[in-house]
Design a protein around this motif. Structure first.
Motif, PDB file in Angstrom:
ATOM      1  N   TYR A  86       0.856  -0.748   0.094  1.00 50.07           N
ATOM      2  CA  TYR A  86       0.356   0.084   0.387  1.00 50.07           C
ATOM      3  C   TYR A  86       0.782   1.074  -0.224  1.00 50.07           C
ATOM      4  O   TYR A  86       2.028   0.880   0.857  1.00 50.07           O
ATOM      5  CB  TYR A  86      -0.977  -0.168   1.264  1.00 50.07           C
ATOM      6  CG  TYR A  86      -1.977   0.927   1.275  1.00 50.07           C
ATOM      7  CD1 TYR A  86      -2.859   1.169   0.016  1.00 50.07           C
ATOM      8  CD2 TYR A  86      -2.271   1.710   3.007  1.00 50.07           C
ATOM      9  CE1 TYR A  86      -3.890   2.490   0.679  1.00 50.07           C
ATOM     10  CE2 TYR A  86      -3.358   2.577   3.012  1.00 50.07           C
ATOM     11  CZ  TYR A  86      -3.680   2.938   1.878  1.00 50.07           C
ATOM     12  OH  TYR A  86      -4.572   3.735   2.140  1.00 50.07           O
ATOM     13  N   SER A  87       0.683   2.134  -1.257  1.00 51.14           N
ATOM     14  CA  SER A  87       1.577   3.436  -0.634  1.00 51.14           C
ATOM     15  C   SER A  87       0.777   4.255  -1.838  1.00 51.14           C
ATOM     16  O   SER A  87      -0.278   3.606  -2.575  1.00 51.14           O
ATOM     17  CB  SER A  87       2.358   3.001  -1.756  1.00 51.14           C
ATOM     18  OG  SER A  87       2.798   2.749  -2.768  1.00 51.14           O
ATOM     19  N   LEU A  88       1.017   5.446  -2.750  1.00 52.20           N
ATOM     20  CA  LEU A  88       0.695   6.492  -3.570  1.00 52.20           C
ATOM     21  C   LEU A  88       0.543   5.746  -4.779  1.00 52.20           C
ATOM     22  O   LEU A  88      -0.078   6.226  -5.637  1.00 52.20           O
ATOM     23  CB  LEU A  88       1.667   7.480  -3.330  1.00 52.20           C
ATOM     24  CG  LEU A  88       1.279   8.622  -2.140  1.00 52.20           C
ATOM     25  CD1 LEU A  88       2.345   9.582  -1.946  1.00 52.20           C
ATOM     26  CD2 LEU A  88      -0.360   9.339  -2.814  1.00 52.20           C
ATOM     27  N   SER A  89       1.690   4.511  -5.145  1.00 52.22           N
ATOM     28  CA  SER A  89       1.664   3.823  -5.948  1.00 52.22           C
ATOM     29  C   SER A  89       0.779   2.789  -5.822  1.00 52.22           C
ATOM     30  O   SER A  89       0.792   1.986  -7.461  1.00 52.22           O
ATOM     31  CB  SER A  89       3.006   4.472  -7.025  1.00 52.22           C
ATOM     32  OG  SER A  89       3.922   2.615  -5.727  1.00 52.22           O
ATOM     33  N   THR A  90       0.674   1.941  -4.960  1.00 50.05           N
ATOM     34  CA  THR A  90      -0.392   0.922  -5.232  1.00 50.05           C
ATOM     35  C   THR A  90      -1.710   1.512  -4.367  1.00 50.05           C
ATOM     36  O   THR A  90      -1.095   0.873  -3.029  1.00 50.05           O
ATOM     37  CB  THR A  90       0.831  -0.231  -4.699  1.00 50.05           C
ATOM     38  OG1 THR A  90       1.574  -0.120  -5.176  1.00 50.05           O
ATOM     39  CG2 THR A  90      -0.030  -1.135  -4.705  1.00 50.05           C
ATOM     40  N   ARG A  91      -2.603   1.451  -4.797  1.00 49.90           N
ATOM     41  CA  ARG A  91      -3.723   1.696  -4.003  1.00 49.90           C
ATOM     42  C   ARG A  91      -4.646   0.820  -3.974  1.00 49.90           C
ATOM     43  O   ARG A  91      -5.686   1.592  -3.445  1.00 49.90           O
ATOM     44  CB  ARG A  91      -4.515   3.460  -4.265  1.00 49.90           C
ATOM     45  CG  ARG A  91      -3.384   4.439  -4.449  1.00 49.90           C
ATOM     46  CD  ARG A  91      -3.333   5.415  -3.992  1.00 49.90           C
ATOM     47  NE  ARG A  91      -3.211   6.806  -4.781  1.00 49.90           N
ATOM     48  CZ  ARG A  91      -3.171   8.171  -5.021  1.00 49.90           C
ATOM     49  NH1 ARG A  91      -4.632   8.484  -4.478  1.00 49.90           N
ATOM     50  NH2 ARG A  91      -2.263   8.768  -5.115  1.00 49.90           N
ATOM     51  N   ASP A 126      -7.395   0.791  -1.056  1.00 49.42           N
ATOM     52  CA  ASP A 126      -8.806   1.410  -1.112  1.00 49.42           C
ATOM     53  C   ASP A 126     -10.035   1.228  -1.461  1.00 49.42           C
ATOM     54  O   ASP A 126     -10.614   1.798  -0.680  1.00 49.42           O
ATOM     55  CB  ASP A 126      -7.707   2.912  -1.762  1.00 49.42           C
ATOM     56  CG  ASP A 126      -7.009   4.291  -0.848  1.00 49.42           C
ATOM     57  OD1 ASP A 126      -7.265   4.199   0.633  1.00 49.42           O
ATOM     58  OD2 ASP A 126      -6.554   4.222  -1.392  1.00 49.42           O
ATOM     59  N   TRP A 159       1.295  10.524   3.779  1.00 48.68           N
ATOM     60  CA  TRP A 159      -0.298  10.678   3.500  1.00 48.68           C
ATOM     61  C   TRP A 159      -0.516   8.985   3.973  1.00 48.68           C
ATOM     62  O   TRP A 159      -1.843   8.866   3.811  1.00 48.68           O
ATOM     63  CB  TRP A 159       1.090   9.957   2.173  1.00 48.68           C
ATOM     64  CG  TRP A 159      -0.282  10.290   1.341  1.00 48.68           C
ATOM     65  CD1 TRP A 159      -1.492  10.874   0.571  1.00 48.68           C
ATOM     66  CD2 TRP A 159      -1.627   8.651   0.627  1.00 48.68           C
ATOM     67  NE1 TRP A 159      -2.945  10.770   0.269  1.00 48.68           N
ATOM     68  CE2 TRP A 159      -2.267   8.481  -0.345  1.00 48.68           C
ATOM     69  CE3 TRP A 159      -1.070   7.208   0.976  1.00 48.68           C
ATOM     70  CZ2 TRP A 159      -3.290   7.593  -0.609  1.00 48.68           C
ATOM     71  CZ3 TRP A 159      -1.739   6.256   0.112  1.00 48.68           C
ATOM     72  CH2 TRP A 159      -3.006   6.389  -0.732  1.00 48.68           C
ATOM     73  N   LEU A 160       0.461   7.339   4.095  1.00 45.45           N
ATOM     74  CA  LEU A 160      -0.091   6.589   4.682  1.00 45.45           C
ATOM     75  C   LEU A 160      -0.896   6.213   5.964  1.00 45.45           C
ATOM     76  O   LEU A 160      -1.653   6.127   6.524  1.00 45.45           O
ATOM     77  CB  LEU A 160       0.921   5.531   4.367  1.00 45.45           C
ATOM     78  CG  LEU A 160       1.274   4.720   3.105  1.00 45.45           C
ATOM     79  CD1 LEU A 160       2.545   3.880   3.511  1.00 45.45           C
ATOM     80  CD2 LEU A 160      -0.193   3.789   3.159  1.00 45.45           C
ATOM     81  N   ARG A 175      -3.583   7.957   5.929  1.00 41.62           N
ATOM     82  CA  ARG A 175      -5.820   7.418   6.011  1.00 41.62           C
ATOM     83  C   ARG A 175      -5.747   6.540   6.985  1.00 41.62           C
ATOM     84  O   ARG A 175      -6.929   6.596   7.200  1.00 41.62           O
ATOM     85  CB  ARG A 175      -4.324   6.006   5.249  1.00 41.62           C
ATOM     86  CG  ARG A 175      -3.948   6.419   4.008  1.00 41.62           C
ATOM     87  CD  ARG A 175      -4.460   7.519   3.135  1.00 41.62           C
ATOM     88  NE  ARG A 175      -5.392   6.738   2.621  1.00 41.62           N
ATOM     89  CZ  ARG A 175      -6.529   8.110   1.869  1.00 41.62           C
ATOM     90  NH1 ARG A 175      -6.647   9.013   1.143  1.00 41.62           N
ATOM     91  NH2 ARG A 175      -7.450   6.727   0.711  1.00 41.62           N
ATOM     92  N   GLU A 194      -2.427  14.206  -4.290  1.00 47.06           N
ATOM     93  CA  GLU A 194      -3.471  14.064  -5.140  1.00 47.06           C
ATOM     94  C   GLU A 194      -3.154  14.721  -6.637  1.00 47.06           C
ATOM     95  O   GLU A 194      -3.356  13.933  -7.657  1.00 47.06           O
ATOM     96  CB  GLU A 194      -4.786  14.219  -5.011  1.00 47.06           C
ATOM     97  CG  GLU A 194      -6.264  13.084  -5.620  1.00 47.06           C
ATOM     98  CD  GLU A 194      -5.411  12.063  -5.183  1.00 47.06           C
ATOM     99  OE1 GLU A 194      -6.227  10.539  -6.352  1.00 47.06           O
ATOM    100  OE2 GLU A 194      -5.078  11.271  -4.391  1.00 47.06           O
ATOM    101  N   VAL A 205      -5.030   8.269  -8.007  1.00 46.63           N
ATOM    102  CA  VAL A 205      -4.892   7.846  -8.276  1.00 46.63           C
ATOM    103  C   VAL A 205      -4.668   7.019  -9.717  1.00 46.63           C
ATOM    104  O   VAL A 205      -5.198   7.836 -11.053  1.00 46.63           O
ATOM    105  CB  VAL A 205      -5.910   6.941  -8.169  1.00 46.63           C
ATOM    106  CG1 VAL A 205      -6.266   5.397  -8.200  1.00 46.63           C
ATOM    107  CG2 VAL A 205      -6.046   7.163  -6.889  1.00 46.63           C
TER     108      VAL A 205
END
Length: 168
Positions: free
Chosen positions: A15-20, A23, A103-104, A107, A143, A148
């Protein structure tokens, strides 16, 4: 459904800004059930840092050399897009890794990033995100730079998908 059979304390997923993908329900369900969401690869295997793994080293790294996000033309595009995120992090007075981890953490209190590194300096960059308190405006700016689906290339190669997530 698993919780009805046995109590679950934590679920681990990339899970990261590159693997969402988490969510799409995993993060929310964990929050509802009081389950920790352990986020591995929070800096996208170095993409979400100020110093991504140099492209000349990638052929010597078996996992990355076969990973679609680290092969051309995807790598060039991902590094180009990341320039905006690194610039944003610098404007916010932090590192890209610190901002990615912040960012994580934004969440939810149940989300626990677990950065992997062999460097104490890189670990310090990652954990610096815990000291950041992101506002709604900060999250909007992130964002805008990394929406995404920004990452070019699949999360894994066909061979790398073999494992527990393959059933999905």
């Amino acid at each position: 459904r698993a919780m009805t059979a046995f109590p679950i304390a934590a679920v681990q997923s990339e899970y990261s800004l590159s693997t969402r993908a988490p969510d799409l329900g995993l993060v929310q369900t964990c929050a509802e059930l009081g389950v920790a969401m352990v986020a591995f690869s929070p800096v996208g295997r170095s993409l979400l840092t100020d110093t991504p793994i140099p492209r000349e080293r990638i052929p010597d790294l078996p996992f990355l050399s076969a990973n679609p996000r680290f092969t051309e033309p995807n790598l060039t595009e991902n590094l180009r897009i990341m320039e905006g995120f690194r610039k944003l992090a610098a404007e916010m007075g932090t590192t890209a890794a610190g901002l990615a981890n912040a960012w994580l953490l934004s969440r939810g209190p149940h989300v626990i990033p677990i950065p992997g590194t062999r460097s104490v300096d890189h670990l310090r960059e990652c954990i610096s995100g815990a000291a950041l308190s992101l506002t709604a405006e900060d999250l909007e700016r992130i964002e805008a730079v990394l929406p995404v689906g920004w990452t070019h290339g699949d999360r894994y190669s066909e061979a790398q998908w073999a494992g527990p997530e393959r059933y999905c």
